[in-house]
Structures are given as structure tokens and as C-alpha cells.
Scaffold this active site. Structure first.
Site: not given
Length: 501
Positions: A186, A205, A223, A227-228, A308, A45, A242
Site C-alpha cells: 500500500k 483502488h 475491505s 472486491k477480490t 491474508r 495496516r 486491487d
């Protein structure tokens, strides 16, 4: 002004979007069936190029500052007109989609893009309408996306050639100058973080899954914190990895897909994500591959550490098809602590919940960003500051209110270093972390004691976890160094939290 688009390819499905991408030399077919694309030089980003239009509706409600930069309405109008004129000369791929997997809160999204694989990305990430939905489809939010159109900062008022601009009043987003697909995902999340809290829904989030008894768990984390990986649990169906909302009747996923980091992905430890990332319909962003065999090398960071995989959530074996469930029973704040001072798991009390939620602590480590050679503590309010249009205190107040109302247990989990800091200790094995989370979810953690520095409630014993792993200072050779590092991190966390008090 959408009438200027004369060459629109509406709601193309996967195979056609693959063909269009390859025809335009924008991607390659991997030997595993995935579509490989390249977004260099932008492989992440561009937060400094993101703006919100400042007008009478947004002036007093938006959390203006470093995260939400104001943009002049007239300059937005000028840039949008030039963007639409540019797009009018191109083949356009449009997608009609939804966000918000809840009948009372679902909104329509209309995407116009010059890139077929970005149209596929949107199909993967958002919710797909039925044929019946398309008959009277009416979008709430419209996105104009032109990765190959570059802004002129001196003329358009942008910071660079890249721009991501939200006009909340007119419910429009314009994106250009970058091919990184995460900007689409996002920027929509940013809009939802504005839209939902004003309707009494807490936007979050976080990942979410549910146990066999209907017990929902949320996983907040920046990140690289896991989390994933941790929310994608083979024993617990995934609601989403997410972005979620917490309404009066429970939790719901905003999306219909996953956007997982796949650098050095382990086919055994992260089997679900690996399987989903190696099949037709998946987009692999910035991965390295052999041009002859088209075999993907997930271990190579040649282009970026931020490789990704974008795939529909249905590619995972164990999901909640409805994308929604009841109220959470447990919440986990994930922190990659490179200083090795946070315990692998600890229970938080009310003020600690507010402090650690507002601080959003983790660490950047060598290799994750150019120029970083030593661990650096980093903070992101509510574990998602770049996507928060409102003051973080608004989201924290809503979280505390819901935690108290529904009697939720909140845990801090260190997915970073144990038995010493970065360079001396080692990163905790994900199998240990899964076991710790399982113990919390199953009610196995009964006996706790309060540590002297942080004031956390730490488990005395958990079956299958060595004592020296549970209690961080026990495994440090230099106890004085542990205390110094622990106090440093504690003070930084509290200072960052107080910014929003």
C-alpha cells in the site's frame, strides 16, 4: 547510501526465500506447500503511523490532513540514516521489480529488506522483470524495509515505534517497526496514486476483469465488500484484483499478484482464491495451523479477522496474461450495507456516481475490529482514502470525465444485508450477487424504476432473483423502520461526499 549493504542476497527465487525464512525461524511450511508467517502484534495496516515528507515540492499539492500527515525533512534524513546503519549489520534481501503493466507507464522498484519472506511477498505482488530487464535495471522508487527496527518517537518524530514514510521528492519509502506485509504493497500504491494522475492516468483502488467480447468491468470496494471474490470470476479472465490505472488506451494492472482475505474462505464459492492459497509459493499471513500436521485452519480468527494470502496472479487459472485491456463498459461500486437499506443492485446517474464515489460507503460489523459490537457506517473517499496523496476531488473529476467519454454504465451493488438490518435480516448470498452482476454485464437489465428515497434506478425483475431480494423495502416487516434507516444512510453518504466538493 546503498553501498553500506555488504551482505546482499539479490533477487532470490521462491525456494531460496522459503529456506531463508525457515532458517531464520520467521515462518513455517504448511502441509499444502504455502509458507505460513506471523505478523502479530500488527495484523493490519497502521494508518496513523504513515507520513509524507513535507517540502517545497509537496507542500501545495498533497491533500494534507488526517490521511496524509506531514513529516519533517531533517527528521526523515536522521531516521533514514539510522535505518541504513541498522540494515548494514544484517543480511539483506533485495528484489528488482516493476509496477504498472503498461509499456508507457511501467516503473522500476528496488526493495531492500532484512526479511526473506517480505522479499517473497514483493515478488508475489509486483511485476517480475525478465533477465534482459535486469541487465540495465534502473529503479524509479526505492524501499528500505526493516520490520524489526523500532523508531523512537521522542527522537525521530514518529507517532510510535512503527513508521511508513514516503519521500516523494527523492522517490524513497522507509518502513519499520511492523511485519505486516501490506504496508509494502500500500505504500507503493500511495506513491502510484501521486505519480500517475500527474501523467493523466487515473489510479484506482479496484478489481478488473474482462468478458469474452472484450468488455472490461471494474469493481471498487473497501475491505470485506467482495472486491477480490467478485472480480475473480471463473467466466471472465482477471486483469487484477486491487489496483489499476485507466489510461487513454484502456485499463492496466499495477501489480503482478493478489493479496486476498482468506478468513472463512469457501473452497466452492471462492474456488480460484482457495486453490491459489494452498500451494507452494503462496504466503499465508496470520492463519492458524496445527503445529504437528501443519494443516491450516482458514476458519479460525484467533489471531485476526484479517488473515491474508499473497500469491502471483498466474496462480489463478483464468487471467489476462498481459495485465491490461480496453476501456471499461461497466463499473461496480461495492458496499457492505449492514443496515439492509441499499438495493442489491442499482444503476447510478452522473451526480450519484460522484456522490457515491467520493463517499465510499460501507459498514464495519461486529468481529472485524476490536471494540465493534454494533454495525457502524464507514466512509473512505474513492474507496481508498488511506492511499490518496491528492485531494479526492481530483480522482473523482478524472473518473467522471472518463465515464462520460467512454459511455460507461455505473452500478451500486450491496454485498451486505437484505430482508432487514444486521441482526434481523441476512447477508446476501454471493451467488445472488454474481447473478446480479452477470445480468448487468450481459445487458439483461432493461426495465428500471426510480425509488423514492435514494433516487436509484432499480431493476424490476431479474431472472433467478426473487422480487423481495431486488427491492429492499418489500422484504422489511417494519416499513417505517426501513424508511428511517434509509434516510439515515442517505444523509450520511451525502454529507461525507460534500466534504470534497
Amino acid at each position: 547510501m546503498t553501498e553500506v549493504f555488504t551482505k546482499v542476497k539479490e533477487n532470490f527465487l521462491e525456494a531460496l526465500l522459503y529456506e531463508e525464512t525457515i532458517r531464520k525461524n520467521l515462518g513455517y511450511l504448511a502441509n499444502n506447500g504455502a509458507l505460513i508467517v506471523d505478523t502479530t502484534p500488527y495484523t493490519g495496516r497502521s494508518p496513523k503511523d504513515k507520513f509524507i515528507v513535507l517540502d517545497e515540492n509537496t507542500e501545495d499539492i498533497i491533500w494534507w490532513g488526517e490521511v496524509n500527515r506531514p513529516f519533517d525533512p531533517e527528521k526523515f534524513k536522521t531516521l533514514k540514516e539510522e535505518l541504513l546503519e541498522y540494515l548494514s549489520t544484517k543480511e539483506i534481501y533485495s528484489q528488482d521489480l516493476f509496477a504498472g503493466n503498461h509499456p508507457n507507464y511501467r516503473i522500476g522498484i528496488k526493495l531492500y529488506t532484512e526479511s526473506p519472506w517480505h522479499a517473497l511477498f514483493a515478488r508475489n505482488m509486483f511485476l517480475r522483470p525478465t533477465k534482459e530487464d535486469l541487465v540495465n535495471f534502473s529503479p524509479t522508487l526505492t524501499i528500505y524495509h526493516a520490520p524489526f527496527f523500532k523508531a523512537d518517537p521522542s527522537k525521530h518524530g514518529t507517532r510510535s515505534e512503527v513508521f511508513i514514510i514516503l519521500n516523494l521528492t527523492y522517490k524513497e519509502i522507509i518502513i519499520g517497526g511492523t511485519s505486516y506485509a501490506g504496508e509494502i504493497k500500500k505504500s507503493v500504491f500511495t506513491y502510484l496514486n501521486y505519480h500517475y494522475p500527474l501523467k493523466g492516468v487515473l489510479s484506482m483502488h479496484c478489481g478488473a476483469n474482462v468478458g469474452r467480447k472484450g468488455d472490461v468491468a471494474l469493481f471498487f470496494g473497501l475491505s470485506g465488500t467482495g472486491k477480490t471474490s467478485l472480480s475473480t470470476d471463473p467466466e471472465r479472465p482477471l486483469i487484477g484484483d486491487d489496483e489499476h490505472g485507466w489510461a487513454d488506451d484502456g485499463v492496466f494492472n499495477f501489480e503482478g499478484g493478489c493479496y486476498a482475505k482468506v478468513i472463512r474462505i469457501d473452497p466452492e464459492k471462492e474456488a480460484g482464491i482457495y486453490k491459489a492459497s494452498t500451494r507452494f509459493g503462496t504466503i499465508l499471513e496470520n492463519v492458524v495451523f496445527d503445529p504437528q500436521t501443519r494443516e491450516v485452519n482458514f476458519d479460525s480468527p484467533e489471531k485476526t479477522e484479517n488473515t491474508r494470502s499473497s500469491y502471483p496472479i498466474r496462480f489463478l487459472d483464468n487471467i489476462v496474461p498481459e495485465g491490461k485491456a480496453g476501456h471499461p463498459k461497466n463499473i461496480f461500486f461495492l458496499a457492505l450495507d449492514a443496515y439492509g437499506v441499499l438495493p442489491p443492485i442499482a444503476k447510478l446517474e452522473e451526480e450519484q456516481i460522484r456522490t457515491y464515489f467520493l463517499a465510499g460507503y460501507t459498514s464495519k460489523i461486529a468481529g472485524t475490529e476490536r471494540g465493534i459490537t454494533e454495525p457502524q457506517p464507514t466512509f473512505s473517499a474513492c474507496f481508498g482514502a488511506p492511499f490518496l496523496p491528492l485531494n479526492p476531488k481530483k480522482y473523482a473529476d478524472m473518473l467522471i470525465e472518463k465515464v462520460k467519454k467512454h459511455n460507461v454504465s455505473v452500478w451500486l451493488v450491496n454485498t451486505g444485508w437484505i430482508e432487514g438490518p444486521y441482526g434481523e435480516g441476512h447477508r446476501i448470498d454471493i451467488r445472488y450477487t454474481r447473478r446480479l452482476i452477470s445480468a448487468a454485464l450481459n445487458g439483461e437489465i432493461q426495465e428500471l424504476f426510480k425509488d423514492e428515497i435514494f433516487g436509484f434506478l432499480i431493476p424490476k425483475k431479474i431472472e433467478g432473483i426473487p422480487d423481495k431480494v431486488l427491492i429492499p423495502w418489500e422484504s422489511w416487516k417494519d416499513k417505517k423502520a426501513y424508511k428511517e434507516n434509509a434516510l439515515k444512510i442517505k444523509n450520511l453518504i451525502e454529507e461525507n461526499s460534500k466534504r470534497y466538493s
